[in-house]
Each structure stands twice: as C-alpha cells, then as structure tokens.
Design a protein around this motif. Structure first.
Motif, PDB file in Angstrom:
ATOM      1  N   HIS A  68       0.837  -1.203   0.000  1.00 53.51           N
ATOM      2  CA  HIS A  68       0.000   0.000   0.000  1.00 53.51           C
ATOM      3  C   HIS A  68       0.876   1.259   0.000  1.00 53.51           C
ATOM      4  O   HIS A  68       0.621   2.208  -0.749  1.00 53.51           O
ATOM      5  CB  HIS A  68      -0.921  -0.021   1.220  1.00 53.51           C
ATOM      6  N   SER A  69       1.938   1.237   0.820  1.00 54.23           N
ATOM      7  CA  SER A  69       2.867   2.375   0.889  1.00 54.23           C
ATOM      8  C   SER A  69       3.551   2.588  -0.453  1.00 54.23           C
ATOM      9  O   SER A  69       3.707   3.723  -0.916  1.00 54.23           O
ATOM     10  CB  SER A  69       3.927   2.141   1.972  1.00 54.23           C
ATOM     11  N   GLU A  70       3.960   1.472  -1.083  1.00 51.61           N
ATOM     12  CA  GLU A  70       4.608   1.535  -2.389  1.00 51.61           C
ATOM     13  C   GLU A  70       3.688   2.202  -3.402  1.00 51.61           C
ATOM     14  O   GLU A  70       4.101   3.079  -4.159  1.00 51.61           O
ATOM     15  CB  GLU A  70       4.922   0.107  -2.854  1.00 51.61           C
ATOM     16  N   ASP A  71       2.440   1.785  -3.395  1.00 47.34           N
ATOM     17  CA  ASP A  71       1.428   2.337  -4.302  1.00 47.34           C
ATOM     18  C   ASP A  71       1.268   3.839  -4.063  1.00 47.34           C
ATOM     19  O   ASP A  71       1.243   4.635  -5.011  1.00 47.34           O
ATOM     20  CB  ASP A  71       0.098   1.606  -4.066  1.00 47.34           C
ATOM     21  N   SER A  72       1.178   4.210  -2.779  1.00 47.76           N
ATOM     22  CA  SER A  72       1.039   5.635  -2.417  1.00 47.76           C
ATOM     23  C   SER A  72       2.240   6.436  -2.903  1.00 47.76           C
ATOM     24  O   SER A  72       2.086   7.539  -3.443  1.00 47.76           O
ATOM     25  CB  SER A  72       0.895   5.795  -0.909  1.00 47.76           C
ATOM     26  N   LEU A  73       3.435   5.879  -2.724  1.00 44.12           N
ATOM     27  CA  LEU A  73       4.656   6.574  -3.165  1.00 44.12           C
ATOM     28  C   LEU A  73       4.650   6.780  -4.667  1.00 44.12           C
ATOM     29  O   LEU A  73       5.021   7.857  -5.160  1.00 44.12           O
ATOM     30  CB  LEU A  73       5.904   5.779  -2.754  1.00 44.12           C
ATOM     31  N   ARG A  74       4.219   5.749  -5.417  1.00 44.64           N
ATOM     32  CA  ARG A  74       4.158   5.846  -6.870  1.00 44.64           C
ATOM     33  C   ARG A  74       3.207   6.974  -7.286  1.00 44.64           C
ATOM     34  O   ARG A  74       3.543   7.808  -8.147  1.00 44.64           O
ATOM     35  CB  ARG A  74       3.706   4.510  -7.457  1.00 44.64           C
ATOM     36  N   LYS A  75       2.035   7.019  -6.641  1.00 42.36           N
ATOM     37  CA  LYS A  75       1.050   8.066  -6.945  1.00 42.36           C
ATOM     38  C   LYS A  75       1.606   9.451  -6.612  1.00 42.36           C
ATOM     39  O   LYS A  75       1.415  10.403  -7.374  1.00 42.36           O
ATOM     40  CB  LYS A  75      -0.240   7.814  -6.167  1.00 42.36           C
ATOM     41  N   MET A  76       2.319   9.542  -5.466  1.00 43.91           N
ATOM     42  CA  MET A  76       2.911  10.824  -5.064  1.00 43.91           C
ATOM     43  C   MET A  76       3.960  11.287  -6.069  1.00 43.91           C
ATOM     44  O   MET A  76       4.059  12.481  -6.380  1.00 43.91           O
ATOM     45  CB  MET A  76       3.509  10.716  -3.658  1.00 43.91           C
ATOM     46  N   ALA A  77       4.724  10.322  -6.604  1.00 42.07           N
ATOM     47  CA  ALA A  77       5.748  10.660  -7.599  1.00 42.07           C
ATOM     48  C   ALA A  77       5.089  11.238  -8.848  1.00 42.07           C
ATOM     49  O   ALA A  77       5.566  12.235  -9.416  1.00 42.07           O
ATOM     50  CB  ALA A  77       6.565   9.426  -7.944  1.00 42.07           C
ATOM     51  N   ILE A  78       3.973  10.619  -9.266  1.00 43.30           N
ATOM     52  CA  ILE A  78       3.246  11.117 -10.453  1.00 43.30           C
ATOM     53  C   ILE A  78       2.729  12.533 -10.198  1.00 43.30           C
ATOM     54  O   ILE A  78       2.884  13.432 -11.038  1.00 43.30           O
ATOM     55  CB  ILE A  78       2.084  10.154 -10.804  1.00 43.30           C
ATOM     56  N   ILE A  79       2.142  12.742  -9.012  1.00 39.34           N
ATOM     57  CA  ILE A  79       1.617  14.072  -8.650  1.00 39.34           C
ATOM     58  C   ILE A  79       2.741  15.101  -8.647  1.00 39.34           C
ATOM     59  O   ILE A  79       2.592  16.220  -9.151  1.00 39.34           O
ATOM     60  CB  ILE A  79       0.902  14.023  -7.280  1.00 39.34           C
ATOM     61  N   THR A  80       3.898  14.717  -8.084  1.00 35.74           N
ATOM     62  CA  THR A  80       5.059  15.619  -8.039  1.00 35.74           C
ATOM     63  C   THR A  80       5.481  16.036  -9.446  1.00 35.74           C
ATOM     64  O   THR A  80       5.738  17.211  -9.709  1.00 35.74           O
ATOM     65  CB  THR A  80       6.247  14.935  -7.315  1.00 35.74           C
ATOM     66  N   THR A  81       5.526  15.061 -10.367  1.00 35.28           N
ATOM     67  CA  THR A  81       5.895  15.353 -11.755  1.00 35.28           C
ATOM     68  C   THR A  81       4.906  16.354 -12.361  1.00 35.28           C
ATOM     69  O   THR A  81       5.316  17.338 -12.991  1.00 35.28           O
ATOM     70  CB  THR A  81       5.906  14.050 -12.585  1.00 35.28           C
ATOM     71  N   HIS A  82       3.613  16.129 -12.155  1.00 37.87           N
ATOM     72  CA  HIS A  82       2.594  17.050 -12.675  1.00 37.87           C
ATOM     73  C   HIS A  82       2.782  18.453 -12.099  1.00 37.87           C
ATOM     74  O   HIS A  82       2.686  19.455 -12.828  1.00 37.87           O
ATOM     75  CB  HIS A  82       1.188  16.535 -12.369  1.00 37.87           C
ATOM     76  N   LEU A  83       3.055  18.512 -10.787  1.00 36.83           N
ATOM     77  CA  LEU A  83       3.262  19.817 -10.139  1.00 36.83           C
ATOM     78  C   LEU A  83       4.478  20.532 -10.729  1.00 36.83           C
ATOM     79  O   LEU A  83       4.450  21.749 -10.922  1.00 36.83           O
ATOM     80  CB  LEU A  83       3.427  19.639  -8.628  1.00 36.83           C
ATOM     81  N   GLN A  84       5.532  19.761 -11.038  1.00 38.89           N
ATOM     82  CA  GLN A  84       6.733  20.368 -11.641  1.00 38.89           C
ATOM     83  C   GLN A  84       6.403  20.976 -13.004  1.00 38.89           C
ATOM     84  O   GLN A  84       6.823  22.087 -13.320  1.00 38.89           O
ATOM     85  CB  GLN A  84       7.852  19.337 -11.766  1.00 38.89           C
ATOM     86  N   TYR A  85       5.626  20.226 -13.820  1.00 37.88           N
ATOM     87  CA  TYR A  85       5.213  20.740 -15.131  1.00 37.88           C
ATOM     88  C   TYR A  85       4.412  22.027 -14.977  1.00 37.88           C
ATOM     89  O   TYR A  85       4.634  22.999 -15.692  1.00 37.88           O
ATOM     90  CB  TYR A  85       4.372  19.708 -15.898  1.00 37.88           C
ATOM     91  N   GLN A  86       3.476  22.027 -14.008  1.00 46.68           N
ATOM     92  CA  GLN A  86       2.646  23.218 -13.772  1.00 46.68           C
ATOM     93  C   GLN A  86       3.504  24.398 -13.341  1.00 46.68           C
ATOM     94  O   GLN A  86       3.292  25.527 -13.793  1.00 46.68           O
ATOM     95  CB  GLN A  86       1.569  22.910 -12.729  1.00 46.68           C
ATOM     96  N   GLN A  87       4.498  24.119 -12.469  1.00 44.98           N
ATOM     97  CA  GLN A  87       5.380  25.185 -11.995  1.00 44.98           C
ATOM     98  C   GLN A  87       6.157  25.791 -13.167  1.00 44.98           C
ATOM     99  O   GLN A  87       6.264  27.016 -13.277  1.00 44.98           O
ATOM    100  CB  GLN A  87       6.363  24.634 -10.957  1.00 44.98           C
ATOM    101  N   GLU A  88       6.675  24.909 -14.052  1.00 52.57           N
ATOM    102  CA  GLU A  88       7.410  25.398 -15.224  1.00 52.57           C
ATOM    103  C   GLU A  88       6.508  26.255 -16.113  1.00 52.57           C
ATOM    104  O   GLU A  88       6.922  27.318 -16.586  1.00 52.57           O
ATOM    105  CB  GLU A  88       7.969  24.220 -16.025  1.00 52.57           C
TER     106      GLU A  88
END
Length: 112
Positions: free
Chosen positions: A71-91
């Motif tokens: 479950h933690s692994e899954d959550s981390l994967r989702k967080m990584a995807i969200i982080t990538t999206h946030l980086q794109y938005q910031q750029e």
C-alpha cells in the motif's frame, strides 16, 4: 522330616512374599516413571501447540505488514506522479510569468 518340609515351605512363602514386594515396588516405580513421562509429554505437546500458535500469529503479522508495504509503495508511486505534474505546472507558470513581464516591458515601452 516334617519339620524340615515345614521350614522349607515357610522359607518358600517368605521368598514368595519378598518377590511379591519387590514386584510391587518395581510396578510402583514403573507407574511413577510412566506418569512422569506422560506429564513431560503433555508439557511438550502444549509447548508445541503454543509454538504453532506463535508461528501462525507471526505469519499473519507478516502478511499484514506485506499489505502495508504494498500500500505504501502504491502511495509513493502516486505521489511521484503528482510531483511530476506539479513540476510541469510550476514550469508553465514560470514561463507565463516571464511572458507577462516581457509583455509589461513592451507595454511600458509602447506607452512612453
């Protein structure tokens, strides 16, 4: 002769009595040691069943932990995807800010 045969019979009876006593003693000893063995065996069986119980508990805990890890692994994967999206938005926001400041410069230059 009869006295001797009576004595012989008496000593034979004595021997038989002694033999009976020693057999009783041996039997008592055997029964006692058998009882002790049964008690030891019972303790061992109980200890074994307790061990099995503990092993089962450990296995259940391990499965629960495995689930939590997955479950933690899954959550981390989702967080990584969200982080990538946030980086794109910031750029994108940064580019917009730069473009708007360029537009502002152009506007002030035009309005002079």
């Amino acid at each position: 002769g009869t006295r001797r045969s009576k004595m012989a019979a008496g000593s034979a009876a004595d021997a038989q009595a002694r033999f009976g006593h020693s057999v009783k003693g041996l039997l008592t000893e055997k029964v006692t040691s058998c009882g002790t063995d049964v008690i030891a065996l019972t303790k061992q069986v109980l200890k074994g069943s307790r061990s099995a119980e503990l092993l089962g508990q450990a296995a259940r805990n391990m499965v629960m932990q495995e689930d939590a890890i997955l479950h933690s692994e899954d959550s981390l994967r989702k967080m990584a995807i969200i982080t990538t999206h946030l980086q794109y938005q910031q750029e994108a926001i940064q580019k917009n800010v730069e473009q708007s400041s360029n537009l502002q410069d152009q506007l002030t230059h035009l309005l002079k």
